[in-house]
Design an enzyme around this catalytic site. Structure first.
Site, mmCIF file in Angstrom:
data_model
loop_
_atom_site.group_PDB
_atom_site.id
_atom_site.type_symbol
_atom_site.label_atom_id
_atom_site.label_comp_id
_atom_site.label_asym_id
_atom_site.label_seq_id
_atom_site.Cartn_x
_atom_site.Cartn_y
_atom_site.Cartn_z
ATOM 1 N N ASN A 52 0.866 -1.184 0.000
ATOM 2 C CA ASN A 52 0.000 0.000 0.000
ATOM 3 C C ASN A 52 0.899 1.229 0.000
ATOM 4 O O ASN A 52 1.522 1.542 1.009
ATOM 5 C CB ASN A 52 -0.889 -0.043 1.256
ATOM 6 C CG ASN A 52 -1.718 1.217 1.423
ATOM 7 O OD1 ASN A 52 -1.828 2.019 0.500
ATOM 8 N ND2 ASN A 52 -2.301 1.378 2.604
ATOM 9 N N LYS A 65 0.059 4.273 -0.254
ATOM 10 C CA LYS A 65 -0.587 5.452 0.361
ATOM 11 C C LYS A 65 -0.394 6.690 -0.529
ATOM 12 O O LYS A 65 -0.354 6.555 -1.745
ATOM 13 C CB LYS A 65 -0.059 5.667 1.779
ATOM 14 C CG LYS A 65 -0.116 4.388 2.602
ATOM 15 C CD LYS A 65 0.127 4.613 4.064
ATOM 16 C CE LYS A 65 0.167 3.265 4.761
ATOM 17 N NZ LYS A 65 0.200 3.376 6.206
ATOM 18 N N HIS A 117 -9.418 0.869 5.036
ATOM 19 C CA HIS A 117 -8.125 1.049 5.701
ATOM 20 C C HIS A 117 -8.318 1.965 6.919
ATOM 21 O O HIS A 117 -9.108 2.909 6.875
ATOM 22 C CB HIS A 117 -7.112 1.651 4.726
ATOM 23 C CG HIS A 117 -5.719 1.627 5.253
ATOM 24 N ND1 HIS A 117 -5.258 2.571 6.144
ATOM 25 C CD2 HIS A 117 -4.697 0.756 5.059
ATOM 26 C CE1 HIS A 117 -4.004 2.286 6.460
ATOM 27 N NE2 HIS A 117 -3.642 1.188 5.815
ATOM 28 N N GLU A 144 -6.662 4.343 8.061
ATOM 29 C CA GLU A 144 -6.456 5.782 7.817
ATOM 30 C C GLU A 144 -7.703 6.405 7.207
ATOM 31 O O GLU A 144 -8.020 7.561 7.473
ATOM 32 C CB GLU A 144 -5.219 6.001 6.930
ATOM 33 C CG GLU A 144 -3.946 5.774 7.722
ATOM 34 C CD GLU A 144 -2.755 5.299 6.900
ATOM 35 O OE1 GLU A 144 -2.771 5.410 5.666
ATOM 36 O OE2 GLU A 144 -1.802 4.799 7.523
ATOM 37 N N GLU A 163 -5.162 -5.320 10.642
ATOM 38 C CA GLU A 163 -4.132 -4.305 10.842
ATOM 39 C C GLU A 163 -4.382 -3.574 12.156
ATOM 40 O O GLU A 163 -5.173 -2.620 12.207
ATOM 41 C CB GLU A 163 -4.179 -3.281 9.697
ATOM 42 C CG GLU A 163 -3.943 -3.886 8.331
ATOM 43 C CD GLU A 163 -3.396 -2.840 7.370
ATOM 44 O OE1 GLU A 163 -2.270 -3.020 6.906
ATOM 45 O OE2 GLU A 163 -4.072 -1.831 7.129
ATOM 46 N N GLY A 219 2.697 1.945 10.787
ATOM 47 C CA GLY A 219 3.628 3.055 10.641
ATOM 48 C C GLY A 219 4.353 3.426 11.924
ATOM 49 O O GLY A 219 4.986 4.469 12.007
ATOM 50 N N SER A 271 3.681 -2.421 10.252
ATOM 51 C CA SER A 271 5.141 -2.429 10.380
ATOM 52 C C SER A 271 5.773 -3.767 9.979
ATOM 53 O O SER A 271 6.702 -4.241 10.635
ATOM 54 C CB SER A 271 5.554 -2.027 11.796
ATOM 55 O OG SER A 271 5.095 -0.715 12.076
HETATM 56 C C1 PEP Z 1 -0.673 -0.060 6.159
HETATM 57 O O1 PEP Z 1 -0.893 1.124 6.133
HETATM 58 O O2 PEP Z 1 -1.490 -0.834 5.615
HETATM 59 C C2 PEP Z 1 0.509 -0.531 6.862
HETATM 60 C C3 PEP Z 1 0.512 -1.740 7.297
HETATM 61 O O3 PEP Z 1 1.543 0.361 7.025
HETATM 62 P P1 PEP Z 1 3.006 0.061 7.673
HETATM 63 O O4 PEP Z 1 3.494 -1.218 7.034
HETATM 64 O O5 PEP Z 1 3.822 1.243 7.275
HETATM 65 O O6 PEP Z 1 2.813 -0.087 9.125
#
Ligand code: PEP
Length: 253
Positions: A10, A12, A96, A98, A168, A174, A214
């Protein structure tokens, strides 16, 4: 039951068209030999068509990061499922954290988006996950359960076969704080159990559940060793071909 591992990146709100093409060219070379892992990238809307052209002849799938549920009309700033299909998307990420956190998405709007994507023949990655506060208050399972029931309302086995669920935990996105493989597995097992209650045994065993939060080349193997973790949704580490390709090649580690 053997499920094909699915690793998706992703991107973003990152990468201009030029940067996206550079990344995808490097990635194609780095993972050309990888078999038996499904791979997808989700660039921003503006780079979708260019990346689609660059992906021709490869098995890397193209995903969008969002959609709106109407087909066309006076919805300034929105993009429809039909438009995503036209630029070559096979997948779309829906719900997601976000989007839920910054753009007011609810279980109800997520459900409408899921239905619209499926109606257009798009597959999707449906995201769920709890906040740190939820976890500290021992609400992880109830929050994930509510998101699943709300997001999947009205959907049957047939629709679920075109879907991947991404667990997630928001506190791991992040932040550099990954859930331990055991913490993630516990929730993945819960999600599969929930699917078993809501749907047929076949579907609950077939559906792939990705972990996101992460993920790095260092922690992917431990996560993928868990029986109910079938892949990863990767944010930060998907922005460089070197780290993303190492994640895709987790079997070689
Ligand atoms: C995401 O936004 O789907 C995600 C998992 O981000 P990150 O790997 O940066 O934590």
């Amino acid at each position: 039951m053997r499920r094909l591992p699915f690793i998706a990146g992703n991107w973003k709100m990152n990468k201009t068209v030029g940067e996206a093409l550079e990344l995808i060219r490097e990635l194609k070379v780095a993972i050309a030999h990888v078999k038996e892992v499904e791979v997808a990238v989700a660039p921003p809307f503006t780079a979708l068509y260019a990346v689609h052209k660059e992906l021709e002849g490869t098995s890397i799938r193209l995903a969008a990061q969002n959609l709106y549920w109407e087909e066309r009309g006076a919805f300034t700033g929105e993009v429809s499922p039909l438009m995503l299909k036209e630029v070559g998307c096979q997948y779309v990420i829906i719900g997601h954290s976000e989007r839920r956190q910054f753009f007011g998405e609810s279980d109800e709007t997520v459900n409408r988006k899921i239905k619209a994507a499926l109606a257009q023949g798009l597959k999707l990655i449906f995201c769920v996950g709890e906040t740190l506060k939820d976890r500290e208050e021992a609400k992880t399972f109830s929050v994930v359960e509510r998101q699943i029931e709300g997001g999947l309302r009205g959907l049957g086995d047939k629709e679920l076969r075109n879907m991947v669920i991404a667990y997630e935990p928001i506190w791991a996105i992040g932040t550099g704080k990954t859930a331990t493989p055991e913490q993630a597995e516990e929730v993945h097992r819960f999600i599969r159990g929930k699917m078993d209650k809501l749907h047929s045994r076949g579907v609950s065993e077939e559906i792939r559940i990705q972990y996101g939060g992460s993920v790095t080349p260092e922690n992917i193997k431990g996560l993928m060793n868990q029986p109910n973790i079938d892949g990863a949704l990767v944010g930060g580490a998907s922005l460089k071909a070197e780290s993303f390709s190492k994640i895709v090649r987790f079997k070689e580690m």
